[in-house]
Design a protein around this motif. Structure first.
Motif, PDB file in Angstrom:
ATOM      1  N   ALA A  50       0.815  -1.208   0.000  1.00  0.00           N
ATOM      2  CA  ALA A  50       0.000   0.000   0.000  1.00  0.00           C
ATOM      3  C   ALA A  50       0.850   1.262   0.000  1.00  0.00           C
ATOM      4  CB  ALA A  50      -0.919  -0.010   1.224  1.00  0.00           C
ATOM      5  N   GLU A  51       1.999   1.222   0.668  1.00  0.00           N
ATOM      6  CA  GLU A  51       2.860   2.404   0.730  1.00  0.00           C
ATOM      7  C   GLU A  51       3.374   2.785  -0.652  1.00  0.00           C
ATOM      8  OE1 GLU A  51       6.993   3.921   2.906  1.00  0.00           O
ATOM      9  OE2 GLU A  51       6.104   1.987   3.434  1.00  0.00           O
ATOM     10  N   MET A  52       3.772   1.789  -1.447  1.00  0.00           N
ATOM     11  CA  MET A  52       4.272   2.067  -2.789  1.00  0.00           C
ATOM     12  C   MET A  52       3.154   2.179  -3.814  1.00  0.00           C
ATOM     13  SD  MET A  52       7.757  -0.208  -3.216  1.00  0.00           S
ATOM     14  CE  MET A  52       7.964   0.373  -4.914  1.00  0.00           C
ATOM     15  N   GLY A  53       1.994   1.588  -3.524  1.00  0.00           N
ATOM     16  CA  GLY A  53       0.911   1.592  -4.507  1.00  0.00           C
ATOM     17  C   GLY A  53       1.182   0.673  -5.670  1.00  0.00           C
ATOM     18  N   GLN A  54       1.885  -0.428  -5.412  1.00  0.00           N
ATOM     19  CA  GLN A  54       2.239  -1.401  -6.443  1.00  0.00           C
ATOM     20  C   GLN A  54       2.121  -2.813  -5.890  1.00  0.00           C
ATOM     21  OE1 GLN A  54       6.123  -0.600  -8.199  1.00  0.00           O
ATOM     22  NE2 GLN A  54       5.887   1.609  -7.927  1.00  0.00           N
ATOM     23  N   TRP A  55       1.998  -3.786  -6.817  1.00  0.00           N
ATOM     24  CA  TRP A  55       2.125  -5.191  -6.470  1.00  0.00           C
ATOM     25  C   TRP A  55       3.592  -5.574  -6.676  1.00  0.00           C
ATOM     26  CZ3 TRP A  55      -1.939  -3.078  -9.109  1.00  0.00           C
ATOM     27  CH2 TRP A  55      -3.221  -3.268  -8.584  1.00  0.00           C
TER      28      TRP A  55
END
Length: 570
Positions: A389-394
């Motif tokens: 969630a912090e990076m907004g990536q999988w």
């Protein structure tokens, strides 16, 4: 991030090599000694055919005069090749596609700019250049060839890639559908289905060395091909014929060494898939290069691990990239089998959703139930194991055997690979993104892509590491552009749809400008420079080019090109 090596150099079965491929590898090694590294393409030699049977050819090869140190003179090798071996391009012959017309009715109705439309028609015409059928000689004497005898005409990528490749075919089909060439698209799928029927999975490429040597596939997109063809043609007979093969392929990716069980932070267990080639020797089509890279490794066990991880990286389609390396400056540290990849599991999620959709069309309710449940399970697993969630990536997840009990790995945040790769955004392409992620999360992913550094003036870079590997910065590849663009375009968020169109314009423009400068479509582009072909890797930039043509046509069909929008580089 604790990155480790594979647990054993002998894990997984190895399939014996065929005499033909063994012999052609020997010719390849001799040719390298004679011709030298400059301009040398090892694949050319394992793509050759025999003019006589294997016994007579081997006998003649063994009789070539050797010098005192055992080497062969150039004239002697040239003479042997000319007399006993067929060229690498003699097993396929040109065939006119049955459904090609110079300008199909309803072709790219959103393209209003006359220059772009003229170029698009030239790209469309390239399907004729790339259309082939297997030579009658291959069908009559398949034992003399490494090419597999496929029934239907094929579309090849181009240049050194003279055979069918698996995931390339998906984007070629997308372009063929934009070109209204439905019968050709069905023929491509039928060929791939025949491979699945025979081997239980779709081969990486339609060559003997992809079955008798390193058993591995490529990113699984066969179900997506069938869904897209059905959506254009309504062909239920095709769906009925293909469904059993799709079930086989799903089993291939969800059993044995491909499956990893991992326990999340809340104590729930999940099953996800990884790339894992069943092979621990140099790849025949690249044997001389693989051996040279492995020469720095100290023992046979580490060499075997490396060969397996190298073939597994080829299975991923990303051959090669710092994404798979413990040390991004050293290809010999490739450790693909110790990674659970985001993109593979996104492909499999889409496969499960697509199989459920196709099964519903033909009334296979038990299959619908099975694959709906499978997709829900994988969706939960991807959110628990990959989402950051912090990076907004999988994020890809690295396996650590020290954090493993009874074949179950325990998830830890530190094992997520925190580097930004284009593959981190492949879940955009599945319904995971478009149907269950809320607008706030969607906005976070869009912001993450914008700020990641991957988005460049001419498209999306694969990584941020400039290593000289072809799947690293500054290269951008057509499949990743298309998946990310299409995923963003399907979003309910206007900001995502706007970004999709912006990236599509950048990518179409760089393809156009490069074509106008060189007369060629390239397999990859330098996304930092509008109109520049990509580079890196072990061979020069290839032209043709199947999936590049397909992506451009698909994007022009989706987004068009307004009459007043500048097509040249800014």
């Amino acid at each position: 991030m604790n990155m480790i090596k594979a647990e054993t150099c002998e894990k997984g079965p190895v399939i014996p090599t065929t005499p033909l491929v063994i012999f052609l590898e020997k010719v390849q090694e001799t040719a390298l000694q004679v011709y030298g590294h400059k301009g040398f393409d090892p694949k050319q030699f394992v793509d050759m055919s025999l003019r006589q049977n294997i016994e007579a050819t081997v006998e003649a090869f063994d009789k070539i005069p050797r010098t005192v140190n055992g080497s062969v003179l150039k004239n002697d090798l040239d003479g042997f090749i000319g007399k006993y071996l067929g060229g690498a391009d003699e097993d396929l012959v040109y065939v006119e596609p049955v459904d090609y017309v110079a300008e199909p009715e309803g072709f790219l109705p959103k393209v209003k700019n006359t220059e772009v439309r003229a170029w698009a028609l030239e790209v469309h015409s390239l399907w004729k250049n790339l259309s082939r059928k297997v030579s009658d000689h291959v069908l009559e004497k398949p034992e003399l060839y490494t090419l597999l005898p496929l029934k239907n005409p094929v579309i090849i990528p181009g240049s050194r890639f003279r055979e069918v490749y698996y995931w390339d075919s998906y984007w070629m089909i997308r372009g063929l559908l934009a070109s209204k060439m439905y019968e050709t698209a069905k023929g491509v799928v039928t060929n791939l289905i025949s491979l699945t029927d025979q081997f239980g999975y779709v081969l990486n490429g339609a060559r003997a060395y992809y079955i008798a040597i390193h058993i591995f596939s490529q990113p699984p997109v066969l179900a997506a091909m069938i869904v897209d063809i059905y959506n254009r043609t309504g062909d239920l007979d095709l769906v009925r014929r293909c469904l059993p093969a799709l079930l086989k392929e799903h089993h291939f990716w969800n059993s044995g060494i491909h499956i990893v069980t991992i326990q999340d932070a809340q104590g729930s267990t999940h099953c996800l898939s990884r790339y894992y080639a069943m092979w621990n020797k140099p790849r025949p089509e690249s044997s001389t290069i693989d051996r040279r890279t492995a020469s720095k490794l100290p023992n046979i066990c580490e060499k075997r691990e490396f060969y397996r991880d190298l073939a597994s990286a080829a299975e991923s389609g990303w051959d090669f990239s710092s994404r798979w390396m413990r040390n991004e400056s050293d290809l010999a540290t490739t450790t693909t089998t110790s990674i659970i990849p985001v993109d593979l599991n996104a492909f499999l999620l889409k496969m499960e959703l697509d199989i459920a959709f196709l099964a519903n069309l033909i009334g296979e309710s038990s299959v619908v139930t099975q694959f709906t449940e499978a997709s829900q399970n994988r969706q939960r697993a991807m959110n628990c194991i990959f989402w950051n969630a912090e990076m907004g990536q999988w994020l890809d997840y690295w396996l650590d055997s020290s954090n493993k009990s009874e074949d179950i790995y325990k998830w830890e945040d530190l094992h997520q690979n925190k580097k930004s790769f284009a593959s981190n955004f492949v879940p955009l392409w599945t319904q995971l993104f478009s149907s269950v992620v809320d607008d706030i999360t969607t906005q976070r992913v869009v912001q993450s892509l914008r700020s990641s550094g991957l988005l460049q003036s001419a498209g999306i870079a694969m990584t941020l590491s400039n290593t000289g590997q072809q799947w690293d910065f500054p290269n951008g590849w057509p499949p990743l552009q298309h998946m990310i663009i299409e995923g963003l375009a399907r979003s309910g968020l206007q900001e995502a749809r706007t970004l999709a169109k912006d990236i599509a314009i950048r990518w179409i423009r760089t393809n156009y400008v490069a074509y106008k400068k060189t007369g060629a479509m390239y397999e990859k582009y330098d996304v930092t420079r509008c109109g520049a072909a990509g580079g890196g890797g072990v061979y020069v930039a290839q032209t043709g080019f199947g999936w590049t043509n397909g992506v451009v046509l698909a994007l022009l069909e989706e987004f068009g090109w307004p009459e007043d929008l500048n097509i040249d580089c800014y």
